[in-house]
Structures are given as structure tokens and as C-alpha cells.
Design a protein around this motif. Structure first.
Motif, PDB file in Angstrom:
ATOM      1  N   UNK A  87       0.845  -1.206   0.000  1.00  0.00           N
ATOM      2  CA  UNK A  87       0.000   0.000   0.000  1.00  0.00           C
ATOM      3  C   UNK A  87       0.874   1.248   0.000  1.00  0.00           C
ATOM      4  N   UNK A  88       1.950   1.213   0.806  1.00  0.00           N
ATOM      5  CA  UNK A  88       2.860   2.362   0.881  1.00  0.00           C
ATOM      6  C   UNK A  88       3.536   2.611  -0.461  1.00  0.00           C
ATOM      7  N   UNK A  89       3.945   1.549  -1.137  1.00  0.00           N
ATOM      8  CA  UNK A  89       4.568   1.692  -2.454  1.00  0.00           C
ATOM      9  C   UNK A  89       3.597   2.293  -3.474  1.00  0.00           C
ATOM     10  N   UNK A  90       2.328   1.871  -3.402  1.00  0.00           N
ATOM     11  CA  UNK A  90       1.327   2.408  -4.320  1.00  0.00           C
ATOM     12  C   UNK A  90       1.103   3.904  -4.075  1.00  0.00           C
ATOM     13  N   UNK A  91       1.026   4.290  -2.815  1.00  0.00           N
ATOM     14  CA  UNK A  91       0.846   5.715  -2.479  1.00  0.00           C
ATOM     15  C   UNK A  91       2.071   6.509  -2.902  1.00  0.00           C
ATOM     16  N   UNK A  92       3.263   5.942  -2.674  1.00  0.00           N
ATOM     17  CA  UNK A  92       4.496   6.625  -3.084  1.00  0.00           C
ATOM     18  C   UNK A  92       4.519   6.863  -4.590  1.00  0.00           C
ATOM     19  N   UNK A  93       4.095   5.882  -5.362  1.00  0.00           N
ATOM     20  CA  UNK A  93       4.062   6.030  -6.816  1.00  0.00           C
ATOM     21  C   UNK A  93       3.075   7.109  -7.241  1.00  0.00           C
ATOM     22  N   UNK A  94       1.922   7.160  -6.582  1.00  0.00           N
ATOM     23  CA  UNK A  94       0.913   8.173  -6.900  1.00  0.00           C
ATOM     24  C   UNK A  94       1.449   9.575  -6.657  1.00  0.00           C
ATOM     25  N   UNK A  95       2.093   9.778  -5.517  1.00  0.00           N
ATOM     26  CA  UNK A  95       2.610  11.110  -5.182  1.00  0.00           C
ATOM     27  C   UNK A  95       3.810  11.448  -6.065  1.00  0.00           C
ATOM     28  N   UNK A  96       4.593  10.445  -6.469  1.00  0.00           N
ATOM     29  CA  UNK A  96       5.703  10.692  -7.399  1.00  0.00           C
ATOM     30  C   UNK A  96       5.186  11.203  -8.731  1.00  0.00           C
TER      31      UNK A  96
END
Length: 619
Positions: A87-96
Motif C-alpha cells: 500500500x505504501x509503495x502504491x501511495x508513493x508512486x501516486x505522489x511521485x
């Protein structure tokens, strides 16, 4: 996010988990945050991190220093730890993607239209995305550090170092972005703030878990400031990096040296717990080598020891447990460590006596030098020498820790340095004996290949190893300080404050009671100290300057430690203390009684943490 970091650092410092990290309402009901991906992912990784930290501290049993640390007060930390990272990786990708879009729009001077911002001010969107990303990435890498260090037999150490470097990079980025924000804002922010912006965090209540607390008076908790939290985690990561750099091929002596050097940086509980779990896994060193095998190498026992049942002897089994306990104790904080070292000394002494009795019952009265007549007897003799050497090593560590904890007053330095001198002499004697036995065994193996030159072996035996000479410089320094302080006391050149509650003899017993009970060294008491120092004078010291000997030995042995920066640094400190004390001694010999009227004498630890430097100043 910032306030949670401050709460987590405060928890690591020994406060209650319920009153720090779990004063955040978002962590108590994770199902309530599922609609907000960023908040939910951050909360989940915080919970997983807390669980991992509690696990390592509980396994290492270092929480005895601070019982509150591992108490969970019924809080549920169980969750899908692996899922939280996805989940954290998905959120990180979205904000990137959001950050890349902001930069593209900024370069083309266009206004945000189709992109959904993370906050309301379009001018702050890029900086906000960068700040959020840095915090998310720090969390991700920190969790990876804990997971890598958890791997058995040190298999994740190299990867842990990479994640540690990433964590430090992200923390520095967070601090840099915070500085830019403060500079742009132009407003004064309190030093006690727990967030980078200085604003009050939302969703926290210190009394949230009041019902979960034990029925005792509440402890007042001051949450660390945001800057203090950043500094704490930077220090923690540096300590974890040192742990990750530990060689898994180290001998026991190297491991003991590594732990002692590591403790000089005063690591906190979490770092020390990780060190202990790395060192001791499943009752083996690094989870790889059985303790008896480690002891055999440390005591330089011959390889034929495997063919005998020595490791099945009860006293040898106890010795293995003592080595494990010693490593655990050395990973504790300084105060706890010193107290436990004093108590474990008696156990080591008892084991030594049991080994000696076992040797006598099997082979009669042991002779001074091992021979090849009975291999088992020679092995037990070597083991006895090693055990006694370690007894004096522990005693030396016990005495040195007293300086770090500031347990000695200036008027007591003389008796402390005398005891350090006596213990160090015994330590060097046993160390040299063990090294001599080891070298003799190596020469026996080569005797069939080369012709023996008469008298050549005897010449080699009297040569001292660099390790012995290294300790010899400490002995000269301790002896010099003992006699210098005794001479100053005898000639009334230092004023001792009156002690209405206890005499010198009583203070001697109070400081060294645990050593005396363990008989370390044998037949040494206050009367021995008094007898060896009552005739000390400055004129006698001028004729035989121990400080010059320490300085000379330190210079000579430097070349032997050219590839060991820590030992070289220690030798430089020894040289400095010896040189300054030698100059001070010469000055004191010249001025004599004039010291009382025109000069002031004091002892400082400006060059070495354990050996004092005499400083003479004009009043």
C-alpha cells in the motif's frame, strides 16, 4: 507525520507506547482510515515498525533496563505487515506522479487543471509533494532496515546498510525542506515544536489511553521536539550502520573489542538490542558457531579437543553460558552493565575453581608448563589460563566503567588507579602466558620440518606481542598516576576534603567490594594499597618516570597497529596523557611547596576518558 516521529523517538527513550505513539487516534482504529490511502498506509507502517522494534527488544531481553518499553497495554499491533508495504509503495508512486506533473507544469508555466492537488495552495504543491515523499520513503526504508537486521545469521547486513544510507538521505532531505519552509515563512518557530511547520498536529490526545495505564501515579511525558527526534533517528541509524558493518568472521576477542568500542558512542536501547540479537542467535555466536567452538579458538586450544569429551563437562557447559551472559551484559547500558559485571565476576571465579578441581581430580597437581604427555590435561590447563585472563578482563572493564559513570571522586583516583594497575598486571601476565603457549604449539608442529637451533626458542619466548605491549602502556600510565597522586597526598600538595561519613578504607571497600569477594586479585586489600603508596614522593618519581615509559611504549608499538585506526587513536591518547603528566610532574618537582600559594592543581579527562591529566595553573 512529524509529531508521530517525535512520539516514536520519545517511546524509544523509555516512555510508554500507549502515551506516545498510540496517543494518535488514527493508529487505534485502522479500519477507519482505509478511505484515505496516504493516512492509512502511513499508519499501517508505523504499527508494523512498532511491532518489529518490540520484538527485537523483547528477544534481546534488554528491556529489563526499562520495563515500560515492551508493555503494549492491550493495544493490538497485529496486522498484515507485508500488505502495508505494498500500500505504501502504491501511495508513493501516486505522489511521485503528482510531483512530476507539478514540475512539468511549472516548467511550462501552466496552471494546475486536471491534476487533483494534495492541498489547497497550488504554489505549495511541489514542495508539499517532496516533503510527503521524503517522509514516506524514510518510513519504507526504516522498516526494511528492521526486517534485514532480523534475518538469521546476519544474512541481511549488507542490504541493511543500503537501506540505512537511504534513511539518512531522506532524513536530511526532510530537514533541508523544513529549513526552506521556515526561511520562506519568515516567522519565529518555537524550539519545542514537534512538527517541522510549528503547527499543532491533528488527531492526538495524550489522555486517549488513560484507562489502559497501570494503577500507578501517571508519569509526566514531554514529547521530544521535532529537531530532537530527527537527531535521535540519525544517531540510531548511524549505530545500526556500525552494527551492520560487523564482520561475521570475528573471533571472540574481536567481538568483545567491537562491543566495547560500539558502547563508547552511548547507543540507545533499540540499537543495543539489535547488536545483541545479531551476536547471539540460538545459543550460537552470530547464529553460526557453537559457543564451545568459539571458546576453543579464543583459548587457542589444539584441534584435537574435538576428539575429547571436554565440552560435556559440567563446568565447561557453565563456562559457555557465562560467555553468552557476558555478551548480553556488554550490550546493556553502562550503569546496568557495570552492576552485572561486578556480579558475574564471582560466577567466573567459581567456574575457574571448578575447572581447577576437575583438573586435579583427573591428573593430580598441575605443573607449571604444559607437556605433550597428556593432551587432555594440557587442554584443561590452557582453558584455565584463558578463563583467568577473561576474569581480569572483566574486572578491568568494571573499573573503567566507573570513570564513564563518574563514580569516583578526585580523592579516590589514587586507589582506583592502583587497583587498575594490579588488575592490568595480572591481565597482561595471563595474556602473555596464553600467547606463549599458542606460539609454542605452532613451533612444535614445524619442528619436524626445520632443524632446531639451540637457545633460539627461549629467545622467542621472552618477546612480547603487540597486544601485550599495548596493555603495558596502560599499566605504566596507571602506575604513574597511582604514585603521582600518592606523592602529592603524602607531601600535602593536594588538599583532601574531610569525609565525616566514611574513611579511606571504607571507601576502598565500597568501590571494590565485588572484586574483593571474587578474590580479584588474590590477597590484595586496602593494607596492600596503603603499603605500596605510603613512601611515594616526587623526588622518587623524578628518578623513575612511569609516564615516559608509557610514552615510549606507545610510540614503539604504533607500527604494529597501522591497519587498526581505533588502536592507533588510543595510543595517541595514551601518548598525550603521558606527555602532559610528565611535564606536570617536572613542574611540580621544581615548585615544591610553592604550589599552595601560587599554583592550582587539578585532574581532568581532556585527552582520555579513563586516565586523568594533571593540569597546573596559576591562581
Amino acid at each position: 507525520m512529524d509529531h508521530l516521529l517525535a512520539c516514536e523517538a520519545t517511546w524509544h527513550k523509555g516512555h510508554s507506547l500507549a502515551q506516545t505513539v498510540f496517543s494518535c487516534i488514527y493508529l487505534l482504529r485502522p479500519e477507519r482510515t482505509t478511505s484515505h490511502a496516504l493516512l492509512h498506509s502511513y499508519s499501517s507502517v508505523i504499527r508494523a515498525t512498532c511491532k518489529a522494534v518490540i520484538s527485537v527488544v523483547s528477544d534481546a531481553r534488554t528491556h529489563e533496563e526499562e520495563d515500560l518499553f515492551t508493555m503494549m497495554y492491550g493495544l493490538n499491533l497485529n496486522g498484515e505487515d507485508e500488505k502495508c508495504l505494498s500500500i505504501l509503495n502504491a501511495v508513493e508512486e501516486t505522489i511521485s506522479r503528482q510531483l512530476r506533473a507539478c514540475r512539468a507544469l511549472s516548467a511550462r508555466r501552466k496552471v494546475l487543471e486536471d491534476i487533483e492537488p494534495l492541498q489547497n495552495n497550488p504554489m505549495l504543491e511541489e514542495g508539499y509533494c517532496r516533503a510527503i515523499l521524503a517522509r514516506l520513503r524514510f518510513r519504507k526504508h526504516f522498516y526494511h532496515v528492521l526486517m534485514c537486521l532480523k534475518r538469521p545469521q546476519g544474512r541481511g547486513l549488507q542490504l541493511a546498510r543500503k537501506h540505512v544510507a537511504s534513511c539518512i538521505s531522506e532524513l536530511k532531505a526532510i530537514r533541508e525542506l523544513s529549513g526552506q519552509h521556515t526561511a520562506c515563512g519568515g516567522q519565529t518557530i518555537s524550539e519545542d515544536r514537534t512538527t517541522a511547520s510549528g503547527r499543532q498536529p491533528v488527531g492526538f490526545d495524550a489522555s486517549l489511553n488513560a484507562r489502559l495505564s497501570a494503577p500507578t501515579p501517571p508519569r509526566s511525558i514531554k514529547i521530544l521536539s521535532w529537531s530532537e527526534a530527527i537527531e535521535y533517528f540519525l544517531k540510531l541509524l548511524q549505530d545500526l550502520d556500525i552494527i551492520s558493518s560487523c564482520s561475521l568472521e570475528n573471533s571472540l576477542d574481536c567481538v568483545l573489542h567491537f562491543v566495547v568500542q560500539f558502547q563508547k558512542s552511548q547507543p540507545d536501547l533499540v540499537a543495543r538490542a539489535h547488536l545483541q540479537r545479531l551476536l547471539l542467535q540460538d545459543g550460537k555466536l552470530f547464529g553460526r558457531e557453537a559457543i564451545f567452538s568459539v571458546i576453543s579458538k579464543a583459548a587457542t586450544l589444539p584441534e584435537v579437543v574435538k576428539n575429547h569429551d571436554i565440552e560435556k563437562m559440567e563446568c565447561v557447559i557453565q563456562l559457555g553460558q557465562l560467555v553468552i551472559n557476558l555478551l548480553r551484559i556488554l550490550c546493556a547500558n553502562s550503569a546496568w552493565q557495570r552492576r552485572k559485571l561486578g556480579k558475574i565476576l564471582q560466577d567466573w571465579r567459581v567456574t575457574y575453581i571448578q575447572l581447577e578441581l576437575a583438573l586435579r581430580s583427573k591428573f593430580g597437581e598441575p605443573s607449571g608448563t604444559p607437556s605433550g604427555e597428556n593432551i587432555c590435561m594440557n587442554i584443561l590447563k590452557q582453558l584455565l589460563v584463558w578463563v583467568e585472563e577473561k576474569v581480569y578482563w572483566i574486572a578491568s572493564r568494571f573499573l573503567m566503567l566507573g570513570f564513564e559513570l563518574e563514580l569516583y571522586s578526585t580523592s579516590e583516583y589514587g586507589m582506583v588507579y592502583w587497583y587498575i594497575y594490579v588488575v592490568s598486571v595480572k591481565l597482561v601476565e595471563k595474556l602473555h602466558h596464553r600467547i606463549s603457549i599458542s606460539n609454542r604449539g605452532k613451533r612444535v608442529k614445524c619442528r619436524g620440518k626445520k632443524k632446531r637451533v639451540p637457545g633460539k626458542d627461549a629467545t622467542r619466548d621472552i618477546q612480547f606481542s603487540p597486544t601485550v605491549l599495548f596493555l603495558q602502556s596502560h599499566i605504566c600510565l596507571a602506575e604513574g598516576l597511582t604514585m603521582m597522586l600518592a606523592a602529592l597526598r603524602n607531601e600535602k600538595m593536594i588538599l583532601e576534603s574531610p569525609t565525616p561519613f566514611n574513611s579511606d578504607q571504607e571507601r576502598f571497600f565500597q568501590h571494590f567490594e565485588l572484586l574483593q569477594k571474587a578474590g580479584i586479585p588474590d590477597h590484595n586489600s586496602y593494607q596492600s594499597f596503603e603499603g605500596s603508596t605510603k613512601n611515594a614522593s616526587l623526588s622518587m618519581l623524578a628518578m623513575y618516570n612511569h609516564f615516559k615509559d608509557a610514552q615510549r611504549i606507545a610510540k614503539e608499538v604504533k607500527s604494529s597497529f597501522s591497519d587498526d585506526p581505533e588502536r592507533l587513536s588510543e595510543l595517541r591518547r595514551i601518548e598525550q596523557v603521558a606527555e602532559h603528566n610528565s611535564v606536570a610532574l617536572s613542574l611540580l618537582c621544581r615548585v615544591g611547596d610553592a604550589l599552595d600559594s601560587s599554583l592550582k592543581l587539578s585532574f581532568e579527562f581532556s585527552h582520555h576518558p579513563h586516565f586523568a591529566t594533571a593540569v597546573v595553573r596559576r591562581s
